[in-house]
Design an enzyme around this catalytic site. Structure first.
Site, PDB file in Angstrom:
ATOM      1  N   LEU A  87     -15.765   3.156   9.564  1.00  0.00           N
ATOM      2  CA  LEU A  87     -15.481   4.387  10.295  1.00  0.00           C
ATOM      3  C   LEU A  87     -14.045   4.346  10.799  1.00  0.00           C
ATOM      4  O   LEU A  87     -13.725   3.671  11.777  1.00  0.00           O
ATOM      5  CB  LEU A  87     -16.441   4.526  11.490  1.00  0.00           C
ATOM      6  CG  LEU A  87     -17.929   4.299  11.197  1.00  0.00           C
ATOM      7  CD1 LEU A  87     -18.742   4.361  12.473  1.00  0.00           C
ATOM      8  CD2 LEU A  87     -18.429   5.318  10.183  1.00  0.00           C
ATOM      9  N   GLY A  88     -13.168   5.025  10.090  1.00  0.00           N
ATOM     10  CA  GLY A  88     -11.770   5.092  10.510  1.00  0.00           C
ATOM     11  C   GLY A  88     -11.330   6.535  10.392  1.00  0.00           C
ATOM     12  O   GLY A  88     -12.148   7.445  10.566  1.00  0.00           O
ATOM     13  N   ASN A  89     -10.080   6.720  10.043  1.00  0.00           N
ATOM     14  CA  ASN A  89      -9.664   8.097   9.810  1.00  0.00           C
ATOM     15  C   ASN A  89     -10.379   8.645   8.578  1.00  0.00           C
ATOM     16  O   ASN A  89     -10.781   9.797   8.532  1.00  0.00           O
ATOM     17  CB  ASN A  89      -8.140   8.142   9.669  1.00  0.00           C
ATOM     18  CG  ASN A  89      -7.616   9.459  10.146  1.00  0.00           C
ATOM     19  OD1 ASN A  89      -8.320  10.217  10.823  1.00  0.00           O
ATOM     20  ND2 ASN A  89      -6.404   9.769   9.763  1.00  0.00           N
ATOM     21  N   GLY A  90     -10.527   7.788   7.579  1.00  0.00           N
ATOM     22  CA  GLY A  90     -11.459   8.079   6.485  1.00  0.00           C
ATOM     23  C   GLY A  90     -12.702   7.238   6.748  1.00  0.00           C
ATOM     24  O   GLY A  90     -12.576   6.134   7.260  1.00  0.00           O
ATOM     25  N   HIS A 133     -13.039   2.719  -0.345  1.00  0.00           N
ATOM     26  CA  HIS A 133     -13.056   1.712   0.730  1.00  0.00           C
ATOM     27  C   HIS A 133     -13.729   0.423   0.262  1.00  0.00           C
ATOM     28  O   HIS A 133     -14.209  -0.364   1.079  1.00  0.00           O
ATOM     29  CB  HIS A 133     -13.852   2.188   1.973  1.00  0.00           C
ATOM     30  CG  HIS A 133     -13.179   3.256   2.757  1.00  0.00           C
ATOM     31  ND1 HIS A 133     -13.880   4.232   3.424  1.00  0.00           N
ATOM     32  CD2 HIS A 133     -11.875   3.485   3.010  1.00  0.00           C
ATOM     33  CE1 HIS A 133     -13.044   5.036   4.039  1.00  0.00           C
ATOM     34  NE2 HIS A 133     -11.816   4.615   3.806  1.00  0.00           N
ATOM     35  N   ARG A 138     -11.344  15.346   7.109  1.00  0.00           N
ATOM     36  CA  ARG A 138     -12.133  15.736   5.928  1.00  0.00           C
ATOM     37  C   ARG A 138     -13.556  16.103   6.323  1.00  0.00           C
ATOM     38  O   ARG A 138     -14.150  15.464   7.196  1.00  0.00           O
ATOM     39  CB  ARG A 138     -12.171  14.585   4.919  1.00  0.00           C
ATOM     40  CG  ARG A 138     -10.899  14.420   4.155  1.00  0.00           C
ATOM     41  CD  ARG A 138     -10.909  13.168   3.310  1.00  0.00           C
ATOM     42  NE  ARG A 138     -10.070  12.140   3.895  1.00  0.00           N
ATOM     43  CZ  ARG A 138     -10.060  10.867   3.527  1.00  0.00           C
ATOM     44  NH1 ARG A 138     -10.855  10.454   2.569  1.00  0.00           N
ATOM     45  NH2 ARG A 138      -9.269  10.000   4.117  1.00  0.00           N
ATOM     46  N   GLU A 141      -8.000  -5.059   5.382  1.00  0.00           N
ATOM     47  CA  GLU A 141      -7.871  -4.756   3.959  1.00  0.00           C
ATOM     48  C   GLU A 141      -6.671  -5.466   3.336  1.00  0.00           C
ATOM     49  O   GLU A 141      -6.722  -5.877   2.182  1.00  0.00           O
ATOM     50  CB  GLU A 141      -7.788  -3.240   3.748  1.00  0.00           C
ATOM     51  CG  GLU A 141      -9.151  -2.583   3.893  1.00  0.00           C
ATOM     52  CD  GLU A 141      -9.091  -1.087   4.090  1.00  0.00           C
ATOM     53  OE1 GLU A 141      -8.689  -0.666   5.204  1.00  0.00           O
ATOM     54  OE2 GLU A 141      -9.428  -0.343   3.165  1.00  0.00           O
ATOM     55  N   ARG A 160      -2.503  -2.109  -3.589  1.00  0.00           N
ATOM     56  CA  ARG A 160      -3.694  -1.290  -3.404  1.00  0.00           C
ATOM     57  C   ARG A 160      -3.612  -0.102  -4.360  1.00  0.00           C
ATOM     58  O   ARG A 160      -2.618   0.626  -4.371  1.00  0.00           O
ATOM     59  CB  ARG A 160      -3.755  -0.778  -1.966  1.00  0.00           C
ATOM     60  CG  ARG A 160      -4.948   0.110  -1.781  1.00  0.00           C
ATOM     61  CD  ARG A 160      -4.989   0.722  -0.419  1.00  0.00           C
ATOM     62  NE  ARG A 160      -6.164   1.548  -0.325  1.00  0.00           N
ATOM     63  CZ  ARG A 160      -6.261   2.622   0.435  1.00  0.00           C
ATOM     64  NH1 ARG A 160      -5.258   2.991   1.193  1.00  0.00           N
ATOM     65  NH2 ARG A 160      -7.363   3.320   0.458  1.00  0.00           N
ATOM     66  N   ASN A 209       0.875  -1.175   0.000  1.00  0.00           N
ATOM     67  CA  ASN A 209       0.000   0.000   0.000  1.00  0.00           C
ATOM     68  C   ASN A 209       0.907   1.217   0.000  1.00  0.00           C
ATOM     69  O   ASN A 209       1.403   1.638   1.033  1.00  0.00           O
ATOM     70  CB  ASN A 209      -0.889  -0.037   1.253  1.00  0.00           C
ATOM     71  CG  ASN A 209      -1.814   1.166   1.323  1.00  0.00           C
ATOM     72  OD1 ASN A 209      -1.758   2.053   0.460  1.00  0.00           O
ATOM     73  ND2 ASN A 209      -2.654   1.201   2.334  1.00  0.00           N
ATOM     74  N   ILE A 245     -12.769   3.200  14.355  1.00  0.00           N
ATOM     75  CA  ILE A 245     -13.828   3.719  15.230  1.00  0.00           C
ATOM     76  C   ILE A 245     -14.970   2.713  15.349  1.00  0.00           C
ATOM     77  O   ILE A 245     -15.427   2.394  16.449  1.00  0.00           O
ATOM     78  CB  ILE A 245     -14.349   5.073  14.687  1.00  0.00           C
ATOM     79  CG1 ILE A 245     -13.211   6.105  14.653  1.00  0.00           C
ATOM     80  CG2 ILE A 245     -15.522   5.575  15.521  1.00  0.00           C
ATOM     81  CD1 ILE A 245     -13.551   7.412  13.963  1.00  0.00           C
ATOM     82  N   GLY A 246     -15.413   2.183  14.223  1.00  0.00           N
ATOM     83  CA  GLY A 246     -16.543   1.248  14.228  1.00  0.00           C
ATOM     84  C   GLY A 246     -16.256  -0.022  15.019  1.00  0.00           C
ATOM     85  O   GLY A 246     -17.142  -0.576  15.665  1.00  0.00           O
ATOM     86  N   ASN A 257     -13.975  -0.254  17.550  1.00  0.00           N
ATOM     87  CA  ASN A 257     -13.538  -0.048  18.937  1.00  0.00           C
ATOM     88  C   ASN A 257     -14.401   0.870  19.786  1.00  0.00           C
ATOM     89  O   ASN A 257     -14.254   0.874  21.009  1.00  0.00           O
ATOM     90  CB  ASN A 257     -12.110   0.529  18.930  1.00  0.00           C
ATOM     91  CG  ASN A 257     -11.129  -0.442  18.307  1.00  0.00           C
ATOM     92  OD1 ASN A 257     -11.053  -1.583  18.742  1.00  0.00           O
ATOM     93  ND2 ASN A 257     -10.423   0.000  17.287  1.00  0.00           N
TER      94      ASN A 257
END
Ligand code: AMP
Length: 602
Positions: free
Chosen positions: A198-201, A169, A230, A378, A80, A7, A321-322, A324
């Site tokens: 739901l992460g940094n992006g 994503h 963003r 991923e 990627r 990546n 986020i999703g 944790n």
């Protein structure tokens, strides 16, 4: 099958060697501070890189991987690639032609694709004996219908600059719906799933019966949810206003929207959700607002996507986020009872995901909609896709031809509907046998009545079935004024209904109007010969039409009851100007960008 997954991003390069079957990780590498003094972290040790910039870092770091591997052989390299434009709807074996197309679509992702490409170029020279596969963030969303991907701006500009929604994503959305279906022991083709990455992006996707039909990111990864830095959705008028009043340049606006907005802009404490949750509980008003805006917008998307799919069976939370944050999952899923989703607070608080237990259900037992937290991976998904393409490459037999039949509009009826239309006890009569064993065209016809027009003499195909199903083309849909989804035969749930008129009465179909997904019927023996399986999606090349063309996204249906034949509808046949009795061949995976087959995982 050990796969090197690369990546190559704008600010860091990540690589891992992963077993593409088991997911075991044999090596990890990360290069940081690429533009300054790059540091290579590889399997626990840190090495200073000679030179700076992406090219120097790659040329230094990739050979180190070779040194670390000892006897472990690599089977391939998966890359990627952020943007595949509308050119790639699945992973592809990289060759010169593919490289050219990736460069062409770089204009749509100038920050990402050029560095992805650099990773490919250097890796192909360092690992020159291996097959290299590109896996695109956009490809899973290539099934978005036109209504979902089109921006309402002038056509001429849309066409000239390929301005449309692509979605990102995709690797993660596709991976987690696969895990969700496995966990629920259900066929992915029978589920409507909303995936919240739901992460940094961050992005949401509506995955209807295995196909992505909506997603929140658009032409670029800026649209949609509130993200780390963003903005997500914003009225474009606000940007015009800022440009005028604050004299912000395009560069200023881009910097503001991409780097200074989202959770960072709202909270004032940065983009880390952990800090924001912590400070909000201690009374920080900006952090409270950040949480509210983040989850409010997500709830809006969940409601909207439920409406888009006409219902939902599972809502998935993934990404840093999703996976944790119990707080975010709680705020996003409370009061969703109206759509059948009832949160179990204890289970939500207890979610801990691991490689061994990557899925946990945090809905109440009686909740009709399952709420799932799923650990995404991923890199493993890219390794799996890479293995799949390598295996397929050697497998598909391209020689046998497939007859192509054009199927006009027709209807399959239940005995109940036949009796309502033709009289009690009526039985369908055979006009002519069809190519599929035991199927026949009937003498009987019906009239279909839509809100705008009706169509008379629609042929019934026998024998009777357990569900009514009317198969029409897009042209028919617009003529009668109905909006029918593209579906595999038999998948009529949540499709529109229609009124039928027969000689002895009328019958209201409650559902069953579909636009048939182009498909190939084949026997298990044919499938073995072609190297494909039931529900694979393949490309079929046709060369005896007016011009050579390839039908993409063709569904394979395997049953001992079938005879080998591809079915397309009249619109498709007209557009392709196919003569009668056309034949196609399955495209092979010989390295060309368009020649690929894909197996749906479920
Ligand atoms: P990703 O881009 O998927 O790695 O996700 C990064 C985001 O996940 C960051 O905003 C982290 O703050 C967030 N994250 C990680 N762990 C937690 C946690 N326990 N609670 C809330 N957010 C978390």
């Amino acid at each position: 099958m050990n796969i090197l997954v690369i990546n190559c991003g704008s600010s860091s390069i990540k690589a891992a060697v992963i077993n593409g079957i088991s997911g075991n990780e044999l090596l990890t590498m990360k290069v940081e501070r690429i533009h300054d003094k790059p540091l290579v972290h590889i399997n626990g040790s840190t090495i200073d890189c000679i030179g700076s910039g992406h090219e120097a870092a790659l040329n230094f770091a990739l050979p180190l991987i070779k040194d670390h591997l000892n006897e472990q052989t690599l089977s391939g390299v998966g890359h990627r690639v952020v943007h595949g434009g509308n050119k790639f709807d699945m992973p592809v074996l990289i060759n010169e032609e593919v490289e050219k197309v990736i460069k062409e679509v770089s204009v749509l992702a100038p920050l990402h694709n050029p560095v992805n490409m650099l990773g490919i170029t250097v890796a192909r020279s360092v690992f020159s004996d291996l097959p290299h596969i590109a896996v695109f963030d956009t490809s899973f969303h290539q099934t978005l219908p036109r209504r979902a991907l089109t921006y309402a701006i002038p056509k001429q500009l849309r066409d000239k600059y390929a301005i449309r929604r692509y979605g990102f994503h995709g690797t993660s959305h596709e991976y987690v719906v696969g895990l969700a279906a496995d966990y629920l022991k259900a066929d992915l083709n029978a589920l409507r799933i909303i995936t919240c990455h739901l992460g940094n992006g961050s992005s949401v996707a509506a995955v209807e019966y295995g196909r992505s039909v909506e997603t929140s990111m658009g032409m670029t990864p800026l649209e949609g949810l509130v993200m780390g830095t963003r903005s997500g959705d914003i009225d474009p008028g606000a940007l015009v206003h800022l440009a005028l009043e604050e004299e912000m340049t395009i560069k200023d606006l881009s910097q503001m929207l991409n780097k200074k907005s989202g959770l960072t802009g709202l909270s004032g404490v940065g983009n880390d959700m952990r800090d924001i949750v912590e400070k909000s509980s201690k009374g920080d008003d900006d952090c409270r607002l950040a949480l509210q805006v983040f989850t409010h917008r997500l709830r809006k998307y969940i409601g909207a996507y439920t409406a888009v799919m006409g219902g939902v069976d599972a809502i998935v939370f993934t990404g840093g986020i999703g996976e944790n944050s119990a707080v975010i999952r709680h705020r996003s899923t409370q009061r969703l009872d109206y759509l059948g989703a009832v949160l179990n607070e204890d289970k939500n608080n207890d979610v801990i995901l691991s490689n061994e237990a990557p899925v946990q259900d945090f809905a109440m037992n009686h909740s009709r909609v399952r709420l799932l937290a799923i650990k995404t991976n991923e890199q493993f998904a890219i390794a799996q896709e890479t293995v799949r393409i390598i295996e397929k490459k050697n497998k598909v037999n391209t020689k046998p031809t497939i007859p192509i039949a054009v199927s006009g509009r027709h209807i399959h009826l239940t005995q109940e509907a036949v009796e309502a239309l033709f009289g009690k006890g009526y039985e369908l009569t055979v006009k002519a046998p069809l190519s599929q064993p035991k199927q026949f065209a009937c003498n009987e016809q019906v009239t279909i009545v839509g809100p705008k027009n009706k169509i008379e003499r629609v042929r019934i195909l026998g024998p009777t079935r357990s569900k009514n199903q009317l198969e029409i083309s897009r042209t028919d849909e617009f003529f009668i004024g109905i909006d029918a989804p593209v579906r595999a035969s038999g998948k009529v749930e949540n499709s529109p209904g229609i009124k039928l008129i027969g000689p002895k009465g009328t019958y209201q179909m409650k559902e069953g109007v579909i636009c048939a997904w182009r498909h190939i019927h084949m026997t298990p023996e044919d499938a073995q010969l072609f190297g494909v399986e039931d529900k694979d999606i393949v490309d079929v090349e046709v060369s005896n039409g007016i011009r050579p063309l390839t039908f993409g996204n063709v569904l394979v249906r395997v049953s001992s009851k079938y005879a080998l034949e591809m079915h397309i509808d009249t619109d498709e046949a007209n557009a392709a100007e196919l003569p009668r009795y056309s034949e196609g061949v399955l495209n092979k995976t010989d390295g060309s960008a368009k020649l690929i087959t894909k197996k749906k995982k479920h």
